[in-house]
Scaffold this motif. Structure first.
Motif, short mmCIF file in Angstrom:
data_model
loop_
_atom_site.label_atom_id
_atom_site.label_comp_id
_atom_site.label_asym_id
_atom_site.label_seq_id
_atom_site.Cartn_x
_atom_site.Cartn_y
_atom_site.Cartn_z
N PHE A 121 43.10 68.82 38.65
CA PHE A 121 42.11 67.76 38.48
C PHE A 121 42.33 66.98 37.19
O PHE A 121 42.12 65.76 37.15
CB PHE A 121 40.70 68.34 38.55
CG PHE A 121 40.26 68.65 39.95
CD1 PHE A 121 39.71 67.67 40.74
CD2 PHE A 121 40.45 69.92 40.48
CE1 PHE A 121 39.32 67.94 42.04
CE2 PHE A 121 40.06 70.21 41.78
CZ PHE A 121 39.50 69.22 42.56
N ASP A 122 42.78 67.66 36.14
CA ASP A 122 43.14 66.94 34.92
C ASP A 122 44.27 65.95 35.21
O ASP A 122 44.24 64.80 34.74
CB ASP A 122 43.60 67.93 33.84
CG ASP A 122 42.45 68.72 33.24
OD1 ASP A 122 41.33 68.18 33.18
OD2 ASP A 122 42.67 69.88 32.85
N ASN A 123 45.27 66.40 35.98
CA ASN A 123 46.39 65.52 36.32
C ASN A 123 45.93 64.35 37.18
O ASN A 123 46.32 63.20 36.94
CB ASN A 123 47.46 66.31 37.05
CG ASN A 123 48.16 67.32 36.18
OD1 ASN A 123 48.09 67.24 34.95
ND2 ASN A 123 48.81 68.30 36.77
N LYS A 169 35.34 66.04 35.98
CA LYS A 169 36.35 65.02 35.65
C LYS A 169 35.90 63.64 36.14
O LYS A 169 36.65 62.67 36.02
CB LYS A 169 37.70 65.36 36.30
CG LYS A 169 38.15 66.79 36.15
CD LYS A 169 38.31 67.24 34.71
CE LYS A 169 38.68 68.73 34.67
NZ LYS A 169 38.73 69.25 33.29
N GLY A 170 34.68 63.54 36.68
CA GLY A 170 34.20 62.26 37.19
C GLY A 170 34.86 61.83 38.47
O GLY A 170 35.05 60.63 38.72
N ILE A 171 35.23 62.79 39.33
CA ILE A 171 35.93 62.49 40.57
C ILE A 171 34.98 62.62 41.75
O ILE A 171 34.26 63.60 41.89
CB ILE A 171 37.16 63.42 40.73
CG1 ILE A 171 38.21 63.06 39.68
CG2 ILE A 171 37.74 63.36 42.14
CD1 ILE A 171 39.44 63.96 39.68
N TYR A 172 34.99 61.60 42.60
CA TYR A 172 34.15 61.53 43.80
C TYR A 172 34.72 62.49 44.85
O TYR A 172 35.94 62.68 44.94
CB TYR A 172 34.18 60.10 44.31
CG TYR A 172 33.29 59.79 45.49
CD1 TYR A 172 31.93 59.58 45.31
CD2 TYR A 172 33.82 59.65 46.76
CE1 TYR A 172 31.12 59.26 46.39
CE2 TYR A 172 33.02 59.33 47.84
CZ TYR A 172 31.66 59.12 47.65
OH TYR A 172 30.87 58.81 48.72
N TYR A 384 51.70 63.92 46.76
CA TYR A 384 51.46 62.95 45.69
C TYR A 384 51.97 63.49 44.35
O TYR A 384 52.63 62.77 43.58
CB TYR A 384 49.97 62.65 45.60
CG TYR A 384 49.62 61.41 44.82
CD1 TYR A 384 49.31 60.23 45.47
CD2 TYR A 384 49.56 61.43 43.41
CE1 TYR A 384 48.96 59.07 44.76
CE2 TYR A 384 49.23 60.30 42.70
CZ TYR A 384 48.93 59.12 43.38
OH TYR A 384 48.60 57.99 42.66
N LYS A 385 51.65 64.74 44.08
CA LYS A 385 52.06 65.36 42.81
C LYS A 385 53.57 65.33 42.65
O LYS A 385 54.09 64.97 41.57
CB LYS A 385 51.54 66.79 42.77
CG LYS A 385 51.81 67.57 41.50
CD LYS A 385 51.19 68.96 41.62
CE LYS A 385 51.43 69.80 40.38
NZ LYS A 385 50.81 71.15 40.51
#
Length: 406
Positions: A121-123, A169-172, A384-385
């Motif tokens: 999630f940081d990435n 992390k502010g992710i929806y 994606y990574k």
């Protein structure tokens, strides 16, 4: 199919509900069908205390799927599957049946705790991603599993942990019912059991599917860990549709900020979900899966792929707001290893194709989520990574080519 099986989880009460929430940047808003800004939502800050909380502002959903986290698909996560002791098994059902419940539970807990971590999630946040779509099976609500069904136990603890990481992390978050009771799609491990016998479209299994999304809605409104969950996808790639569930829970809870309910759009080919919704409905969104890999109407050619991706209107059916919740960089199987499509030799093309798809999706829809964040394939065309590590997708999405579509 039975005529009454028409569209999932709709109710006449939707027309009078307050707006749900989705991201916006304050100027280019994502709105519901009535043009209402649907970003803001009150969410639990601690315990049962409600206070306004907002995600970082953005105008388009840009995200990834957490594929193989809660429904492991052997084709894309072979090394993990083997390490769990599931080698040779076609799906989660088969592995649990082969290992036995206790041993399988331990194997799956090891996977759930390691496949996606907080560092992921940081990435994601550092790459400019703002959304994750989490595929789950109904069996994460263990009380719905019948005797004689084979599914792993203990996943809810890890779902809550992952949602909490996303929120921090502010992710929806979109949670998608990927695997339904009785199986909704033929011969697909994404449904939790690879079988030609799809029994979801029966009264008992359908009712369990309704109960599952009702339970998810209740969980989302009452658990702080799920404070940035704003959408529930009712069913992944179904053969048919039908209706009811989430809104009953929200009515009972007196929820002032209803969840968005997401349906596969009519592009999927199971008919139009919109035509069966009650007049004046709101708080609904539509998802599209766009894989040129299986679209035989598009020439298997670099220029054709770029052109189609730049110009294809994925909202042409008028269903809005809509999102492309699955796409990849994979071409057809018969060419994917050839020199003209080999990932190690064609990085420039794949970078342009990614940019073209993103450009096309953001022009005609409210955003996208790539399939998937992570794989074991050693092929960045599905991960994606890995694509970022290969330099095919930029770490800064703001640096995507703006000229690839002319």
């Amino acid at each position: 199919m039975v005529n009454s099986l028409r569209i999932f989880f709709a109710s006449a009460a939707w027309a009078s509900l307050a707006q749900a929430w989705l991201p916006n940047d304050g100027t280019k808003t994502i709105t519901n069908r009535d043009g209402v800004n649907i970003f803001a939502r009150d969410v639990p800050s601690s315990g049962d205390t409600k206070s306004p909380r907002y995600l970082p502002s953005f105008s388009k959903v840009r995200g990834v799927n957490l594929g193989s986290q809660f429904i492991v698909e052997p084709w894309m996560s072979g090394a993990a599957w083997s390490s769990m002791g599931c080698s040779g098994q076609d799906s989660e059902w088969d592995c649990v049946k082969a290992l036995g419940q206790a041993k399988a539970n331990e194997a799956f807990k090891g996977h759930w705790s390691s496949w996606i971590t907080e560092q992921d999630f940081d990435n994601m946040a550092s790459y400019g991603l703002n959304t994750v779509r989490i595929p789950v099976g109904f069996w994460i609500h263990e009380e719905l599993v019948n005797d004689g069904e084979y599914y792993p136990q203990g996943g809810l603890e890890y779902l809550l942990k992952i949602c909490d990481w996303a929120a921090s992390k502010g992710i929806y978050v979109i949670i998608d019912q990927h695997g339904a009771p009785g199986v909704q799609a033929v011969n697909n491990p994404f449904a939790g059991r690879k079988t030609a016998d799809t029994q979801f479209y029966t009264k008992d299994n359908y009712n369990r599917g309704v109960e599952f999304v009702s339970w998810l809605a209740n969980l989302t409104h009452t658990r702080n860990e799920m404070r940035t969950v704003g959408t529930i996808g009712v069913l992944n790639e179904p053969k048919n549709w039908d209706s009811k569930g989430i809104r009953d829970v929200e009515s009972t809870l007196k929820a002032t900020n209803p969840l968005h309910v997401q349906f596969m759009s009519s592009f999927w080919g199971s008919g139009s979900p919109e035509q069966h919704l009650p007049s004046g409905y709101s708080d609904v969104s539509f998802e599209d899966h766009r894989y040129l890999k299986w679209d035989t109407s598009v020439a298997v050619d670099h220029a054709a792929y770029i052109s189609n991706s730049c110009t294809s209107d994925r909202s042409a059916d008028g269903e809005s707001p809509s999102f492309v919740t699955e796409f990849s960089l994979s071409p057809p199987d018969d060419v994917q290893s050839s020199d003209s499509w080999a990932p190690d030799k064609q990085k420039d093309f794949y970078g342009d194709w990614f940019a073209a798809q993103v450009h096309g999706f953001e022009k005609s829809t409210s955003g996208w989520t790539f399939w998937s964040w992570k794989t074991d394939l050693g092929d960045y065309r599905w991960g994606y990574k890995d694509a970022v590590a290969a330099g095919v997708i930029p770490k800064d999405l703001g640096s995507l080519s703006s000229t690839v579509c002319g």
